[in-house]
Scaffold this motif. Structure first.
Motif, PDB file in Angstrom:
ATOM      1  N   GLN A 444       0.814  -1.200   0.000  1.00  0.00           N
ATOM      2  CA  GLN A 444       0.000   0.000   0.000  1.00  0.00           C
ATOM      3  C   GLN A 444       0.858   1.265   0.000  1.00  0.00           C
ATOM      4  O   GLN A 444       0.464   2.302  -0.540  1.00  0.00           O
ATOM      5  CB  GLN A 444      -0.907  -0.031   1.229  1.00  0.00           C
ATOM      6  CG  GLN A 444      -1.871   1.107   1.354  1.00  0.00           C
ATOM      7  CD  GLN A 444      -2.833   0.855   2.500  1.00  0.00           C
ATOM      8  OE1 GLN A 444      -3.984   0.557   2.294  1.00  0.00           O
ATOM      9  NE2 GLN A 444      -2.328   0.951   3.718  1.00  0.00           N
ATOM     10  N   VAL A 448       0.730   4.768  -2.089  1.00  0.00           N
ATOM     11  CA  VAL A 448       0.812   6.119  -1.508  1.00  0.00           C
ATOM     12  C   VAL A 448       1.928   6.955  -2.138  1.00  0.00           C
ATOM     13  O   VAL A 448       1.732   8.114  -2.459  1.00  0.00           O
ATOM     14  CB  VAL A 448       1.006   6.018   0.033  1.00  0.00           C
ATOM     15  CG1 VAL A 448       1.253   7.390   0.654  1.00  0.00           C
ATOM     16  CG2 VAL A 448      -0.212   5.369   0.678  1.00  0.00           C
ATOM     17  N   LEU A 487       5.036  11.190   5.864  1.00  0.00           N
ATOM     18  CA  LEU A 487       4.412   9.866   5.974  1.00  0.00           C
ATOM     19  C   LEU A 487       4.207   9.388   7.406  1.00  0.00           C
ATOM     20  O   LEU A 487       3.823   8.236   7.629  1.00  0.00           O
ATOM     21  CB  LEU A 487       5.279   8.836   5.218  1.00  0.00           C
ATOM     22  CG  LEU A 487       5.373   9.040   3.705  1.00  0.00           C
ATOM     23  CD1 LEU A 487       6.490   8.188   3.117  1.00  0.00           C
ATOM     24  CD2 LEU A 487       4.038   8.724   3.036  1.00  0.00           C
ATOM     25  N   TYR A 490       0.975   7.738   8.067  1.00  0.00           N
ATOM     26  CA  TYR A 490       0.806   6.394   7.516  1.00  0.00           C
ATOM     27  C   TYR A 490       1.307   5.355   8.518  1.00  0.00           C
ATOM     28  O   TYR A 490       0.649   4.352   8.800  1.00  0.00           O
ATOM     29  CB  TYR A 490       1.560   6.274   6.182  1.00  0.00           C
ATOM     30  CG  TYR A 490       1.363   4.926   5.510  1.00  0.00           C
ATOM     31  CD1 TYR A 490       0.117   4.566   5.003  1.00  0.00           C
ATOM     32  CD2 TYR A 490       2.413   4.023   5.382  1.00  0.00           C
ATOM     33  CE1 TYR A 490      -0.084   3.331   4.395  1.00  0.00           C
ATOM     34  CE2 TYR A 490       2.224   2.785   4.773  1.00  0.00           C
ATOM     35  CZ  TYR A 490       0.970   2.444   4.282  1.00  0.00           C
ATOM     36  OH  TYR A 490       0.778   1.220   3.694  1.00  0.00           O
ATOM     37  N   MET A 528      -6.037   8.825   3.499  1.00  0.00           N
ATOM     38  CA  MET A 528      -5.395   8.272   2.311  1.00  0.00           C
ATOM     39  C   MET A 528      -5.513   9.276   1.167  1.00  0.00           C
ATOM     40  O   MET A 528      -6.535   9.973   1.061  1.00  0.00           O
ATOM     41  CB  MET A 528      -6.074   6.968   1.871  1.00  0.00           C
ATOM     42  CG  MET A 528      -5.492   5.715   2.441  1.00  0.00           C
ATOM     43  SD  MET A 528      -3.875   5.393   1.718  1.00  0.00           S
ATOM     44  CE  MET A 528      -3.291   4.146   2.799  1.00  0.00           C
ATOM     45  N   MET A 551       0.185  15.115   3.556  1.00  0.00           N
ATOM     46  CA  MET A 551       1.415  14.603   2.951  1.00  0.00           C
ATOM     47  C   MET A 551       2.291  15.723   2.375  1.00  0.00           C
ATOM     48  O   MET A 551       3.471  15.516   2.109  1.00  0.00           O
ATOM     49  CB  MET A 551       1.095  13.602   1.840  1.00  0.00           C
ATOM     50  CG  MET A 551       0.626  12.266   2.353  1.00  0.00           C
ATOM     51  SD  MET A 551       0.141  11.146   1.003  1.00  0.00           S
ATOM     52  CE  MET A 551       1.736  10.775   0.260  1.00  0.00           C
ATOM     53  N   LYS A 555       1.963  12.602  -5.678  1.00  0.00           N
ATOM     54  CA  LYS A 555       2.570  11.397  -6.258  1.00  0.00           C
ATOM     55  C   LYS A 555       2.842  11.627  -7.736  1.00  0.00           C
ATOM     56  O   LYS A 555       1.987  12.157  -8.441  1.00  0.00           O
ATOM     57  CB  LYS A 555       1.603  10.222  -6.072  1.00  0.00           C
ATOM     58  CG  LYS A 555       2.069   8.937  -6.726  1.00  0.00           C
ATOM     59  CD  LYS A 555       1.289   7.727  -6.241  1.00  0.00           C
ATOM     60  CE  LYS A 555      -0.148   7.701  -6.766  1.00  0.00           C
ATOM     61  NZ  LYS A 555      -0.814   6.422  -6.417  1.00  0.00           N
ATOM     62  N   MET A 598      -4.918  -0.053  -2.336  1.00  0.00           N
ATOM     63  CA  MET A 598      -5.340   0.591  -1.093  1.00  0.00           C
ATOM     64  C   MET A 598      -6.274  -0.387  -0.391  1.00  0.00           C
ATOM     65  O   MET A 598      -7.192  -0.931  -1.012  1.00  0.00           O
ATOM     66  CB  MET A 598      -6.061   1.905  -1.414  1.00  0.00           C
ATOM     67  CG  MET A 598      -6.560   2.642  -0.187  1.00  0.00           C
ATOM     68  SD  MET A 598      -7.148   4.308  -0.590  1.00  0.00           S
ATOM     69  CE  MET A 598      -8.829   3.974  -1.084  1.00  0.00           C
TER      70      MET A 598
END
Ligand SMILES: [Zn+2]
Length: 611
Positions: A444, A448, A487, A490, A528, A551, A555, A598
């Motif tokens: 996962q 991310v 992160l 996470y 997420m 975050m 990405k 995910m």
């Protein structure tokens, strides 16, 4: 050649990362042991010299040793835990409670000195508590000398004698092993049946045993010409000394455990892999399993090369796959696995245990506290490796893993992954949390931060943390440095809570001027970023990426399909609205996370579809 390189890479790696982790230190142990095994009554005596280097900033007034074999006695913590947990491991059950005196295991200390001074000590179950006469000051070395006697229990869990497949001696967790002291203090965990944490060091071990026994062990055999049994140089003559026993001499550099197995009926095959690692295979001379064990050998090489490429180079010169134990268990430079399996299962268990040579041995996280780091990472990489090496052709080799996690997350028995491995209420919750949820942590993370960043993270984790004790934070910091994303959320939500992920498409509505308004809802507590795929009736597709605000990052695009980066979604807002510049009538389908990487616990609300 490879062995020389190890020392150099170890040192350079150590110093390079010491700059990044200026407060990092680890203890050092150097064991010299001589053991005499009696194969008639399964008892053994041994001497152990242990040079202990205290690299910590603390003065140590006491030390602890593990006496694992004491667990195999009626009334031990392992026995009682197994008889009181709701879903006991079927291998253990109530078997320990029924062991007779000659079937039990034990490890007794007969004498112990520190730099020649006699010490007082107390055996408390599976732990030896030792008060020191002279405290060990920071930076100081001290030498412990010990005499011990042990009895190998009937095979129940991991170690033991006369396994159901007829292996005489599976010798794991068999010697007095000093407990780890690290930045969190002592880890003198009692042995309840699972997970370990050990001190890095060099082992020099001599084992005398009846001449008819063939052995596989951690470490390089120093006297192959005296031993033979396939260890000698091919085509040369073996010169065995006289007497009823042979003394096998092994040296293992920079490991944190030492295991061995022996049986008079072992076949011993060797194969040198393309990277120079010598693979040893020891298995019973049993016609039913021979073909599988021969065919396993090229697959083991392929797995080794896969892990070299996808994690980092295997640093030792040798690895042994040995029939023994009660399932599969990883040890330094070897694994013990049961051997009477289908071919797929034999390769599968080898893949898993071999992957542990990286995620457990080389990257030696504290397995008791962070069991998901070694079991999960191992499960992740061995699933991918099996898919390639066995040409399984699965689009998502972790599909079953995700299903298993979802079942756990919706079962009501889940505990956070930060739970100590011994303290799960039920074994089932431990298993799925460590193996499946741990594997998804990595898989996962690829969703991310992107696949390329994940691969770079794993490689850098290996480079910076091999031969050390990484923590969960050490891993996520590397992922942060590699990707540039924040992160910590996470790591926290996934590993320290049972928060779940559930994003949904709440409403798709006609907007103004031929647009469409899509409303999403965050139902689960875990944040997420959201990957969205929109399919139009004309067959075109577009991707929409909704960054997660915390975050502070986006990405990179993962493929060449047209992608729109939408406004970020701040976690506290339970809903989010997206405008698509096409009328609703033209939309065929909207999907949250089409990759299914995910771990959304309810995928049914991830899709909007219309005729
Ligand atoms: Zn494992």
């Amino acid at each position: 050649m490879k062995r020389i390189l190890i020392t150099l890479t170890f040192l350079s790696g150590f110093w390079a990362s010491a700059q990044n982790n200026t407060s990092y230190w680890q203890q050092q142990v150097d064991y010299t042991m001589e053991v005499d095994m009696n194969v008639d009554n399964y008892q053994y005596t041994g001497t152990q010299e242990l040079v202990y280097t205290n690299n910590s900033p603390d003065t140590l007034n006491r030390v602890f040793y593990h006496l694992f074999f004491n667990a195999f006695q009626p009334g031990s913590e392992m026995d009682v835990r197994s008889r009181t947990i709701a879903d006991p491991d079927s291998r253990v059950g109530d078997r320990i409670s029924k062991l007779s005196e000659t079937e039990q295991g034990f490890l007794k200390i007969n004498s112990l000195t520190q730099n020649g001074t006699t010490l007082t000590y107390k055996e408390v179950g599976t732990v030896l508590e030792v008060a020191l006469e002279n405290p060990i000051l920071p930076g100081e070395k001290t030498t412990f000398n010990m005499e011990f006697t042990g009895q190998v229990p009937v095979q129940i869990r991991r170690s033991g004698r006369n396994s159901s497949e007829g292996v005489a001696l599976s010798m794991t967790q068999w010697y007095p092993k000093i407990a780890e002291y690290d930045f969190e203090g002592w880890h003198a965990d009692p042995y309840l049946g699972r997970e370990f944490h050990g001190v890095w060091g060099d082992f020099d071990v001599k084992i005398s045993i009846d001449k008819s026994y063939i052995m596989g062990a951690t470490g390089y055999l120093q006297n192959p010409q005296e031993i033979g049994y396939g260890y000698e140089e091919a085509g040369t003559k073996v010169n065995r000394p006289g007497g009823k026993k042979l003394t096998w001499h092994f040296i293992a550099p920079m490991v944190h455990d030492f295991a061995w197995a022996a049986d008079p009926e072992y076949i011993h095959d060797k194969r040198t892999a393309a990277d120079g690692t010598v693979l040893h295979f020891l298995y019973k001379n049993n016609p039913d399993i021979k073909e599988n064990w021969k065919n396993l050998q090229p697959k083991t090489e392929a797995l080794l090369l896969y892990f070299n490429e996808h994690i980092g180079e295997y640093p030792w010169d040798q690895y042994s796959v040995i029939q023994g134990g009660d399932g599969g268990m990883e040890y330094a430079m070897l694994t013990l696995i049961t051997g009477e399996r289908t071919f797929g299962s034999l390769v599968g268990v080898t893949a898993h245990e071999l992957a542990h040579a990286w995620f457990q041995h080389l990257l030696a996280n504290n397995e008791s506290k962070h069991e998901w780091m070694d079991e999960g990472f191992t499960s992740y990489i061995s699933n991918l490796a099996m898919n390639e090496v066995m040409e399984e052709g699965k689009e998502n080799p972790l599909e079953g893993t995700y299903r298993g996690y979802t079942r756990l997350a919706t079962s009501g028995i889940e505990q956070p992954q930060s739970t100590h491995s011994d303290r799960y209420a039920v074994n089932a919750a431990y298993g799925t949390s460590a193996y499946s949820k741990g594997a998804i942590f990595l898989s996962q993370l690829g969703y991310v931060i992107g696949q390329e960043n994940l691969q770079k993270t794993i490689n850098r984790y290996y480079e910076e943390w091999k031969f050390k004790h990484p923590t969960p934070n050490d891993f996520i910091r590397i992922a942060e440095k590699v990707s540039g994303a924040e992160l910590d959320w996470y790591l926290t939500d996934w590993t320290q809570t049972t928060n779940t992920i559930d994003y949904s498409i709440k409403e798709v509505a006609e907007g103004e001027n031929e647009t469409t308004t899509v409303t999403f809802e965050r139902i689960g507590l875990m944040p997420m970023p959201v990957d969205l795929k929109v399919v139009y009736k004309d067959g075109t597709e577009e991707l929409v990426y909704i960054p997660l605000r915390m975050m502070r990052w986006q990405k990179p695009a993962q493929n060449t399909t047209k992608r729109i980066v939408a406004d970020d979604w701040a976690w506290a807002y339970p809903t989010y609205t997206l405008k698509l510049n096409k009328p609703k009538a033209e939309i065929s389908k909207i999907i949250i996370d089409d990759s299914q990487m995910m771990a959304d616990i309810n995928r049914e609300n991830n899709v909007f579809e219309q005729e």
